[in-house]
Design a protein around this motif. Sequence first.
Motif, PDB file in Angstrom:
ATOM      1  N   UNK A   1      85.419  76.401 -11.660  1.00 28.40           N
ATOM      2  CA  UNK A   1      84.036  76.558 -12.064  1.00 28.40           C
ATOM      3  C   UNK A   1      83.498  77.866 -11.493  1.00 28.40           C
ATOM      4  N   UNK A   2      82.766  78.584 -12.315  1.00 24.69           N
ATOM      5  CA  UNK A   2      82.188  79.859 -11.895  1.00 24.69           C
ATOM      6  C   UNK A   2      80.897  79.629 -11.114  1.00 24.69           C
ATOM      7  N   UNK A   3      80.689  80.466 -10.111  1.00 22.09           N
ATOM      8  CA  UNK A   3      79.451  80.427  -9.342  1.00 22.09           C
ATOM      9  C   UNK A   3      78.449  81.348 -10.031  1.00 22.09           C
ATOM     10  N   UNK A   4      77.331  80.789 -10.463  1.00 21.96           N
ATOM     11  CA  UNK A   4      76.323  81.538 -11.220  1.00 21.96           C
ATOM     12  C   UNK A   4      74.987  81.439 -10.492  1.00 21.96           C
ATOM     13  N   UNK A   5      74.387  82.593 -10.192  1.00 26.22           N
ATOM     14  CA  UNK A   5      73.092  82.633  -9.515  1.00 26.22           C
ATOM     15  C   UNK A   5      72.181  83.595 -10.267  1.00 26.22           C
ATOM     16  N   UNK A   6      70.980  83.142 -10.539  1.00 27.73           N
ATOM     17  CA  UNK A   6      69.963  83.994 -11.149  1.00 27.73           C
ATOM     18  C   UNK A   6      68.964  84.393 -10.072  1.00 27.73           C
ATOM     19  N   UNK A   7      68.793  85.702  -9.891  1.00 27.20           N
ATOM     20  CA  UNK A   7      67.775  86.225  -8.988  1.00 27.20           C
ATOM     21  C   UNK A   7      66.584  86.631  -9.840  1.00 27.20           C
ATOM     22  N   UNK A   8      65.410  86.134  -9.478  1.00 29.27           N
ATOM     23  CA  UNK A   8      64.223  86.448 -10.251  1.00 29.27           C
ATOM     24  C   UNK A   8      62.962  86.080  -9.503  1.00 29.27           C
ATOM     25  N   UNK A   9      61.892  85.958 -10.261  1.00 23.86           N
ATOM     26  CA  UNK A   9      60.588  85.614  -9.706  1.00 23.86           C
ATOM     27  C   UNK A   9      59.727  85.018 -10.813  1.00 23.86           C
ATOM     28  N   UNK A  10      58.901  84.031 -10.473  1.00 24.28           N
ATOM     29  CA  UNK A  10      57.977  83.509 -11.475  1.00 24.28           C
ATOM     30  C   UNK A  10      56.909  84.538 -11.865  1.00 24.28           C
ATOM     31  N   UNK A  11      56.800  85.612 -11.093  1.00 28.81           N
ATOM     32  CA  UNK A  11      55.841  86.674 -11.388  1.00 28.81           C
ATOM     33  C   UNK A  11      56.400  87.696 -12.375  1.00 28.81           C
ATOM     34  N   UNK A  12      57.681  87.591 -12.686  1.00 27.49           N
ATOM     35  CA  UNK A  12      58.374  88.531 -13.563  1.00 27.49           C
ATOM     36  C   UNK A  12      58.384  87.995 -14.992  1.00 27.49           C
ATOM     37  N   UNK A  13      57.822  88.757 -15.902  1.00 28.30           N
ATOM     38  CA  UNK A  13      57.708  88.319 -17.298  1.00 28.30           C
ATOM     39  C   UNK A  13      59.066  88.136 -17.972  1.00 28.30           C
ATOM     40  N   UNK A  14      60.093  88.846 -17.510  1.00 25.63           N
ATOM     41  CA  UNK A  14      61.427  88.711 -18.103  1.00 25.63           C
ATOM     42  C   UNK A  14      62.237  87.584 -17.467  1.00 25.63           C
ATOM     43  N   UNK A  15      61.913  87.224 -16.248  1.00 26.21           N
ATOM     44  CA  UNK A  15      62.716  86.240 -15.510  1.00 26.21           C
ATOM     45  C   UNK A  15      62.511  84.810 -16.011  1.00 26.21           C
ATOM     46  N   UNK A  16      61.290  84.447 -16.280  1.00 27.26           N
ATOM     47  CA  UNK A  16      60.983  83.069 -16.671  1.00 27.26           C
ATOM     48  C   UNK A  16      61.719  82.671 -17.949  1.00 27.26           C
ATOM     49  N   UNK A  17      61.697  83.501 -19.012  1.00 25.94           N
ATOM     50  CA  UNK A  17      62.433  83.111 -20.215  1.00 25.94           C
ATOM     51  C   UNK A  17      63.946  83.017 -19.993  1.00 25.94           C
ATOM     52  N   UNK A  18      64.502  83.881 -19.154  1.00 25.60           N
ATOM     53  CA  UNK A  18      65.937  83.827 -18.870  1.00 25.60           C
ATOM     54  C   UNK A  18      66.268  82.525 -18.139  1.00 25.60           C
TER      55      UNK A  18
END
Length: 97
Positions: A1-18
């Motif tokens: 199984x691959x280790x998958x991590x998303x780095x983002x912020x709820x303040x980022x308009x592009x992060x929430x949809x991803x």
Amino acid sequence: MKKVILYGSPLCADCVPVKDYLTEKEIRFGYVDITSGMAHLKKFLAIRDSNPKYEEIKKQQTIGIPTLVIDDEPFLLPEGISSVDGLIKEFDLLNNK
């Protein structure tokens, strides 16, 4: 199984949809909100500042999120969901259960 991590912020308009898209596709991933604490921000900056993929981002004085890390390799997501679709196919993440 691959280790998958998303780095983002709820303040980022592009992060929430991803983040929502990965959840909708039922892809197993961890989420690190870089604005939730200094440790999370420092961890992301260590990834960003040690990787040549981010040179242009740093020149533009932007942070570089959302970033998806798959098995310790970071990927910028400049096209948001479109960028994610390519990685889902390339790494067969739909079968990463």
